[in-house]
Scaffold this motif. Structure first.
Motif, PDB file in Angstrom:
ATOM      1  N   TYR A 179       3.503   0.926 -13.002  1.00 53.58           N
ATOM      2  CA  TYR A 179       4.046  -0.156 -12.041  1.00 53.58           C
ATOM      3  C   TYR A 179       4.956   0.667 -11.389  1.00 53.58           C
ATOM      4  CZ  TYR A 179       1.286  -3.042 -14.999  1.00 53.58           C
ATOM      5  OH  TYR A 179      -0.051  -3.873 -15.611  1.00 53.58           O
ATOM      6  N   VAL A 180       5.195   0.305 -10.247  1.00 54.38           N
ATOM      7  CA  VAL A 180       6.567   0.491  -9.510  1.00 54.38           C
ATOM      8  C   VAL A 180       7.067  -0.516  -8.948  1.00 54.38           C
ATOM      9  CG1 VAL A 180       7.740   1.581  -7.332  1.00 54.38           C
ATOM     10  CG2 VAL A 180       5.681   2.891  -8.921  1.00 54.38           C
ATOM     11  N   ASN A 181       8.272  -1.085  -9.416  1.00 52.69           N
ATOM     12  CA  ASN A 181       8.739  -2.392  -9.118  1.00 52.69           C
ATOM     13  C   ASN A 181       7.807  -3.430  -9.104  1.00 52.69           C
ATOM     14  OD1 ASN A 181      10.931  -0.500  -8.561  1.00 52.69           O
ATOM     15  ND2 ASN A 181      11.784  -2.004  -6.951  1.00 52.69           N
ATOM     16  N   ASP A 182       7.344  -3.393 -10.465  1.00 51.34           N
ATOM     17  CA  ASP A 182       6.196  -4.609 -10.520  1.00 51.34           C
ATOM     18  C   ASP A 182       4.926  -4.652  -9.998  1.00 51.34           C
ATOM     19  OD1 ASP A 182       7.834  -5.610 -13.016  1.00 51.34           O
ATOM     20  OD2 ASP A 182       8.919  -6.678 -11.401  1.00 51.34           O
TER      21      ASP A 182
ATOM     22  N   GLU B  33       0.858  -1.064  -0.066  1.00 49.95           N
ATOM     23  CA  GLU B  33       0.206  -0.116   0.134  1.00 49.95           C
ATOM     24  C   GLU B  33       0.776   1.327   0.010  1.00 49.95           C
ATOM     25  OE1 GLU B  33      -3.208   0.370  -0.700  1.00 49.95           O
ATOM     26  OE2 GLU B  33      -3.067  -1.819  -0.997  1.00 49.95           O
ATOM     27  N   ARG B  34       2.109   1.333   0.734  1.00 51.53           N
ATOM     28  CA  ARG B  34       2.883   2.325   0.795  1.00 51.53           C
ATOM     29  C   ARG B  34       3.413   2.582  -0.620  1.00 51.53           C
ATOM     30  NH1 ARG B  34       4.728   0.076   5.533  1.00 51.53           N
ATOM     31  NH2 ARG B  34       6.760  -0.581   4.550  1.00 51.53           N
ATOM     32  N   VAL B  35       3.944   1.615  -1.318  1.00 47.84           N
ATOM     33  CA  VAL B  35       4.300   1.694  -2.608  1.00 47.84           C
ATOM     34  C   VAL B  35       3.435   2.160  -3.525  1.00 47.84           C
ATOM     35  CG1 VAL B  35       5.471   0.387  -4.429  1.00 47.84           C
ATOM     36  CG2 VAL B  35       6.163  -0.129  -2.220  1.00 47.84           C
ATOM     37  N   ARG B  36       2.325   1.656  -3.430  1.00 46.29           N
ATOM     38  CA  ARG B  36       0.975   2.032  -4.489  1.00 46.29           C
ATOM     39  C   ARG B  36       0.891   3.655  -4.278  1.00 46.29           C
ATOM     40  NH1 ARG B  36      -1.731  -3.239  -3.099  1.00 46.29           N
ATOM     41  NH2 ARG B  36      -1.501  -4.481  -5.006  1.00 46.29           N
ATOM     42  N   GLN B  37       0.860   3.959  -3.043  1.00 49.17           N
ATOM     43  CA  GLN B  37       0.375   5.308  -2.798  1.00 49.17           C
ATOM     44  C   GLN B  37       1.757   6.222  -3.307  1.00 49.17           C
ATOM     45  OE1 GLN B  37      -2.430   6.995  -1.503  1.00 49.17           O
ATOM     46  NE2 GLN B  37      -1.386   8.787  -2.439  1.00 49.17           N
ATOM     47  N   LEU B  38       2.965   5.800  -2.895  1.00 41.67           N
ATOM     48  CA  LEU B  38       4.174   6.555  -3.339  1.00 41.67           C
ATOM     49  C   LEU B  38       4.102   6.584  -4.833  1.00 41.67           C
ATOM     50  CD1 LEU B  38       6.665   5.530  -0.910  1.00 41.67           C
ATOM     51  CD2 LEU B  38       5.989   8.023  -1.081  1.00 41.67           C
ATOM     52  N   GLY B  39       3.659   5.541  -5.604  1.00 43.26           N
ATOM     53  CA  GLY B  39       3.877   5.413  -6.941  1.00 43.26           C
ATOM     54  C   GLY B  39       2.479   6.609  -7.467  1.00 43.26           C
ATOM     55  N   LEU B  40       1.766   6.581  -6.998  1.00 44.88           N
ATOM     56  CA  LEU B  40       0.467   7.316  -7.244  1.00 44.88           C
ATOM     57  C   LEU B  40       1.078   8.944  -7.224  1.00 44.88           C
ATOM     58  CD1 LEU B  40      -2.407   7.960  -8.196  1.00 44.88           C
ATOM     59  CD2 LEU B  40      -3.002   7.867  -5.789  1.00 44.88           C
ATOM     60  N   ASP B  41       1.660   9.197  -6.093  1.00 49.65           N
ATOM     61  CA  ASP B  41       2.192  10.263  -5.869  1.00 49.65           C
ATOM     62  C   ASP B  41       3.268  10.925  -6.557  1.00 49.65           C
ATOM     63  OD1 ASP B  41       0.559  10.425  -3.607  1.00 49.65           O
ATOM     64  OD2 ASP B  41       2.563  10.183  -2.090  1.00 49.65           O
TER      65      ASP B  41
ATOM     66  N   VAL C 242      12.962   5.479  -2.826  1.00 46.87           N
ATOM     67  CA  VAL C 242      14.434   4.833  -2.665  1.00 46.87           C
ATOM     68  C   VAL C 242      14.491   4.412  -1.128  1.00 46.87           C
ATOM     69  CG1 VAL C 242      16.765   5.717  -2.581  1.00 46.87           C
ATOM     70  CG2 VAL C 242      15.524   6.392  -4.352  1.00 46.87           C
ATOM     71  N   ARG C 243      14.081   4.866  -0.271  1.00 51.52           N
ATOM     72  CA  ARG C 243      13.996   4.204   1.196  1.00 51.52           C
ATOM     73  C   ARG C 243      13.468   3.019   1.349  1.00 51.52           C
ATOM     74  NH1 ARG C 243      13.750   9.681   2.857  1.00 51.52           N
ATOM     75  NH2 ARG C 243      11.629   9.432   3.017  1.00 51.52           N
ATOM     76  N   GLU C 244      12.257   3.231   0.750  1.00 46.67           N
ATOM     77  CA  GLU C 244      11.373   1.796   0.512  1.00 46.67           C
ATOM     78  C   GLU C 244      11.765   0.619  -0.114  1.00 46.67           C
ATOM     79  OE1 GLU C 244       8.278   0.066   2.314  1.00 46.67           O
ATOM     80  OE2 GLU C 244       8.577   2.174   2.445  1.00 46.67           O
ATOM     81  N   LEU C 245      12.442   1.043  -1.330  1.00 52.89           N
ATOM     82  CA  LEU C 245      12.745   0.001  -2.593  1.00 52.89           C
ATOM     83  C   LEU C 245      13.992  -0.211  -2.827  1.00 52.89           C
ATOM     84  CD1 LEU C 245       9.577   0.602  -4.730  1.00 52.89           C
ATOM     85  CD2 LEU C 245       9.972  -1.095  -3.120  1.00 52.89           C
ATOM     86  N   GLY C 246      14.959   0.829  -2.443  1.00 55.61           N
ATOM     87  CA  GLY C 246      16.430   0.843  -2.945  1.00 55.61           C
ATOM     88  C   GLY C 246      16.637   1.454  -4.194  1.00 55.61           C
ATOM     89  N   GLU C 247      16.201   0.894  -5.453  1.00 54.57           N
ATOM     90  CA  GLU C 247      16.087   1.455  -6.704  1.00 54.57           C
ATOM     91  C   GLU C 247      14.751   1.524  -7.230  1.00 54.57           C
ATOM     92  OE1 GLU C 247      19.166   0.025  -9.328  1.00 54.57           O
ATOM     93  OE2 GLU C 247      20.689   0.647  -7.913  1.00 54.57           O
TER      94      GLU C 247
END
Length: 142
Positions: free
Chosen positions: A87-90, A26-34, A71-76
């Motif tokens: 998609y953010v990291n699939d 959910e954090r990645v989805r929201q950050l991707g939307l942002d 970057v903090r959440e996923l690295g790259e």
């Protein structure tokens, strides 16, 4: 040999792990939307205003903060736009009716630059965020 207590502890650990994974999704989805929304906002701002205009400060700051969080959440983190989806990291980013226009705008913007996505290998300095938005604000044809 397991005992009923160890079985319960194992189930609790598995449940906590699954909950942590769902929270991260959910954090990645929201950050991707942002990321999509803020990149579009920054590019539009640079299309309307000179680079040194006060109006560019906020979108640059917001976009930089979102990239840093990813970057903090996923690295790259890798943003890919394909077949009307982001998609953010699939991980598929969910867009509501109010945000879908930004997905379309970013897709067209990247396609104009012959790109289908981008990868952030590290956090970006404010000047790099500004340069990114300014580069996409320019007409790719010249």
């Amino acid at each position: 040999m397991t005992t009923p207590l160890l079985d319960r502890i194992d189930i609790t650990v598995q449940s906590a792990s699954a909950a942590d994974e769902e929270e991260q999704l959910e954090r990645v989805r929201q950050l991707g939307l942002d990321l999509v929304n803020e990149l579009v906002m920054a590019v539009r701002t640079f299309k309307l205003h000179d680079a040194d205009n006060e109006a560019t400060v906020y979108p640059v700051k917001q976009l930089g903060n979102t990239v840093a969080s990813l970057v903090r959440e996923l690295g790259e983190p890798e943003l890919v736009l394909a077949d009307g989806h982001a998609y953010v990291n699939d991980i598929r980013v969910r867009f509501g009716a109010s945000n879908f226009a930004n997905l379309t705008a970013l897709t067209q913007l990247l396609e104009g630059h012959r790109l289908g996505g981008m990868t952030f290998r590290r956090t970006l300095h404010k000047s790099e965020v500004r340069a990114l938005a300014m580069a996409f604000a320019e007409d790719p044809a010249g």
